[in-house]
Enzyme design. Structure first.
Site, PDB file in Angstrom:
ATOM      1  N   HIS A   1       5.081   6.030  11.616  1.00  0.00           N
ATOM      2  CA  HIS A   1       4.739   5.762  10.519  1.00  0.00           C
ATOM      3  C   HIS A   1       3.774   6.802  10.202  1.00  0.00           C
ATOM      4  O   HIS A   1       2.475   6.484   9.960  1.00  0.00           O
ATOM      5  CB  HIS A   1       4.008   4.383  10.332  1.00  0.00           C
ATOM      6  CG  HIS A   1       3.696   3.905   8.533  1.00  0.00           C
ATOM      7  ND1 HIS A   1       3.669   4.993   7.603  1.00  0.00           N
ATOM      8  CD2 HIS A   1       3.327   2.994   8.283  1.00  0.00           C
ATOM      9  CE1 HIS A   1       3.353   4.039   6.745  1.00  0.00           C
ATOM     10  NE2 HIS A   1       3.107   2.979   6.796  1.00  0.00           N
TER      11      HIS A   1
ATOM     12  N   ARG B   1      11.286   4.226   3.449  1.00  0.00           N
ATOM     13  CA  ARG B   1      10.803   3.038   4.381  1.00  0.00           C
ATOM     14  C   ARG B   1      12.066   2.261   4.664  1.00  0.00           C
ATOM     15  O   ARG B   1      12.877   1.768   4.031  1.00  0.00           O
ATOM     16  CB  ARG B   1       9.878   1.831   3.710  1.00  0.00           C
ATOM     17  CG  ARG B   1       9.748   0.885   4.744  1.00  0.00           C
ATOM     18  CD  ARG B   1       8.279   0.143   4.385  1.00  0.00           C
ATOM     19  NE  ARG B   1       7.085   0.728   4.818  1.00  0.00           N
ATOM     20  CZ  ARG B   1       5.957   0.405   4.946  1.00  0.00           C
ATOM     21  NH1 ARG B   1       5.707  -1.074   4.584  1.00  0.00           N
ATOM     22  NH2 ARG B   1       4.902   1.115   5.199  1.00  0.00           N
TER      23      ARG B   1
ATOM     24  N   LYS C   1      25.725  -3.000  -0.746  1.00  0.00           N
ATOM     25  CA  LYS C   1      27.232  -2.809  -1.058  1.00  0.00           C
ATOM     26  C   LYS C   1      27.566  -2.243   0.112  1.00  0.00           C
ATOM     27  O   LYS C   1      28.993  -1.799   0.304  1.00  0.00           O
ATOM     28  CB  LYS C   1      27.818  -2.053  -2.439  1.00  0.00           C
ATOM     29  CG  LYS C   1      27.044  -2.803  -3.496  1.00  0.00           C
ATOM     30  CD  LYS C   1      27.587  -1.824  -4.772  1.00  0.00           C
ATOM     31  CE  LYS C   1      26.921  -2.295  -5.999  1.00  0.00           C
ATOM     32  NZ  LYS C   1      26.914  -1.106  -6.939  1.00  0.00           N
TER      33      LYS C   1
ATOM     34  N   ARG D   1       0.829  -1.310   0.032  1.00  0.00           N
ATOM     35  CA  ARG D   1      -0.146  -0.008   0.057  1.00  0.00           C
ATOM     36  C   ARG D   1       0.650   1.283  -0.026  1.00  0.00           C
ATOM     37  O   ARG D   1       0.494   2.154  -0.898  1.00  0.00           O
ATOM     38  CB  ARG D   1      -0.866   0.048   1.339  1.00  0.00           C
ATOM     39  CG  ARG D   1      -2.245  -0.544   1.171  1.00  0.00           C
ATOM     40  CD  ARG D   1      -2.607  -0.777   2.487  1.00  0.00           C
ATOM     41  NE  ARG D   1      -1.648  -1.883   2.839  1.00  0.00           N
ATOM     42  CZ  ARG D   1      -1.914  -3.108   2.466  1.00  0.00           C
ATOM     43  NH1 ARG D   1      -2.852  -3.758   1.808  1.00  0.00           N
ATOM     44  NH2 ARG D   1      -0.898  -4.188   3.068  1.00  0.00           N
ATOM     45  N   THR D   2       1.870   1.325   1.009  1.00  0.00           N
ATOM     46  CA  THR D   2       2.283   2.597   1.250  1.00  0.00           C
ATOM     47  C   THR D   2       3.145   3.059  -0.001  1.00  0.00           C
ATOM     48  O   THR D   2       2.984   4.375  -0.723  1.00  0.00           O
ATOM     49  CB  THR D   2       3.175   2.684   2.437  1.00  0.00           C
ATOM     50  OG1 THR D   2       2.448   2.198   3.511  1.00  0.00           O
ATOM     51  CG2 THR D   2       3.876   3.895   2.640  1.00  0.00           C
TER      52      THR D   2
HETATM   53  C1  NCD Z   1       1.365  -1.061   8.258  1.00  0.00           C
HETATM   54  C2  NCD Z   1       2.997  -0.713   8.349  1.00  0.00           C
HETATM   55  O1  NCD Z   1       3.891  -0.935   7.352  1.00  0.00           O
HETATM   56  O2  NCD Z   1       3.685  -0.475   9.535  1.00  0.00           O
HETATM   57  N1  NCD Z   1       1.123  -0.829   7.186  1.00  0.00           N
HETATM   58  C3  NCD Z   1       0.960  -0.166   6.235  1.00  0.00           C
HETATM   59  O3  NCD Z   1       1.941   0.790   5.909  1.00  0.00           O
HETATM   60  N2  NCD Z   1      -0.354   0.243   5.675  1.00  0.00           N
HETATM   61  C4  NCD Z   1       0.921  -1.910   9.220  1.00  0.00           C
HETATM   62  C5  NCD Z   1       1.568  -3.130   9.112  1.00  0.00           C
HETATM   63  O4  NCD Z   1       2.624  -3.510   8.619  1.00  0.00           O
HETATM   64  O5  NCD Z   1       1.107  -3.970  10.183  1.00  0.00           O
END
Ligand code: NCD
Length: 366
Positions: A129, A101, A80, A51-52
């Site tokens: 997040h 991320r 590396k 999703r993100t």
């Molecule tokens: C979450 C995350 O990655 O922290 N998901 C997301 O970004 N929609 C929640 C999860 O991984 O449980």
């Protein structure tokens, strides 16, 4: 120039501004179709995401911009041994904005301190997040019509669930919020959330192990999965993985107007039968995430145009770089040996210092 590393980097008025922009995007999408023409978003994802990452990409494409990036650490120079700081400097030569991320807590902050362009934290380990929180806030706003005077229950893995930590941070800006923390003993909320957010803002909260006991009083139920990948003890995960399962029968205990949120992915903590319930909002939340990321990209690029030079800094809390050592194995300082262990004083009276990257309290000294 602004970045978004922690949700509390934005005040209530700024979050309200993002919500207004998102609502305008929903009403008038064509007005925004070329707003980012010629601009590039770099998605640097060192940890899995569906999703993100795709919602950031969809957001930038719908603004008329383009996207470059990678979706796993192995396909980048991290494999590396390149540092986050160097990667951030390099990407600043190619792109206008970064979404990052990482499994390492504090990695996006290191990127923000070194990049020449805005950096967005798209999730750092079990820490925070903030853009999921933007999706959560728009969902709450559209479902409930307000943020004040809500009882919000968080259920599941409150220890490693970074989305929980960030949403509690955002809710601290509103009045009349009551928090109900529903988790097994082993997965209770981390101390930095308890002391730095709940206690600091005098937010009333209660803790319980029982979802059934909590359900009747909630306006929002925020379900989370047990975060398998963050456990060091796999047997503990096996023992805890089915701690909570929201079923259609249990929904019978809840208010008529309660909204069920979940950042997704779902494992088995919400039965698919609940999807048919009009109170299930987790798929709407996904769409809301795209609109809020569009609003965020616009805001950060506008702010960069106004102030292209000044980079992110540590803020104004007193810092200490000589006396303490971070011992959190998930902190970015553990892999990037040359990063100075930097602590901020969060309570002068009690002399409490926390790592600027992962917020763990100083226990070890050099
Ligand atoms: C979450 C995350 O990655 O922290 N998901 C997301 O970004 N929609 C929640 C999860 O991984 O449980």
């Amino acid at each position: 120039m602004r970045s978004l590393i922690d949700i509390t980097d934005f005040n209530k008025e700024e979050i309200d501004g993002l919500i207004s922009t998102a609502m305008d995007i929903i009403a008038n999408p064509s007005k925004y179709a070329e707003k980012c023409k010629g601009k590039k978003l770099a998605t640097l994802f060192y940890e899995p995401s569906t999703r993100t990452r795709l919602s950031f990409e969809a957001a930038m494409l719908e603004l008329g911009g383009s996207v470059i990036g990678f979706s796993e650490a192995n396909s980048s120079s991290a494999a590396k041994g390149e540092s986050i700081a160097d990667t951030a400097k390099v990407i600043s030569c190619y792109a206008d904005i970064i979404a990052m991320r990482s499994p390492k807590e504090g990695a996006p902050l290191v990127a923000g301190l070194n990049a020449e362009i805005p950096v967005i934290n798209a999730g750092d380990g079990g820490h925070c997040h903030p853009t999921q929180t933007l999706a959560d806030l728009l969902t709450i706003y559209r479902e409930m019509g307000r943020f004040d005077n809500l009882t919000v229950g968080f259920c599941g893995d409150l220890k490693y669930g970074r989305t929980v930590h960030s949403l509690i941070g955002a809710l601290s800006g509103y009045t009349g919020i009551k928090i109900v923390l529903i988790s097994p003993e082993e997965l209770k909320i981390p101390k930095y959330v308890r002391y730095n957010i709940l206690d600091k803002h005098n937010m009333p909260y209660e803790e319980t192990k029982s979802l059934e006991d909590a359900l009747p009083k909630l306006d929002i139920l925020y379900m989370t999965r047990i975060q398998q990948e963050r456990f060091t003890d796999k047997a503990e995960y096996e023992r805890l993985k089915d701690s909570y399962i929201l079923t259609a029968e249990k929904m019978g205990l809840a208010k008529e107007k309660m909204a069920v949120l979940h950042p997704l992915p779902r494992v088995n903590e919400i039965s698919v039968k609940v999807d048919e319930d009009k109170r299930a909002c987790y798929f709407k939340q996904v769409l809301n995430g795209k609109y809020m990321r569009m609003a965020l990209i616009l805001k950060l690029l506008e702010e960069k145009a106004l102030d292209p030079v000044n980079r992110l800094s540590f803020g104004d809390l007193p810092l200490d770089t000589t006396n303490f050592k971070c011992n959190n194995p998930k902190c970015i300082t553990q892999v990037e040996q040359e990063l100075p262990h930097t602590f901020k004083c969060v309570d002068e009276e009690k002399g409490i210092y926390r790592c600027v990257y992962c917020e763990k309290k100083s226990t070890d000294t050099f």
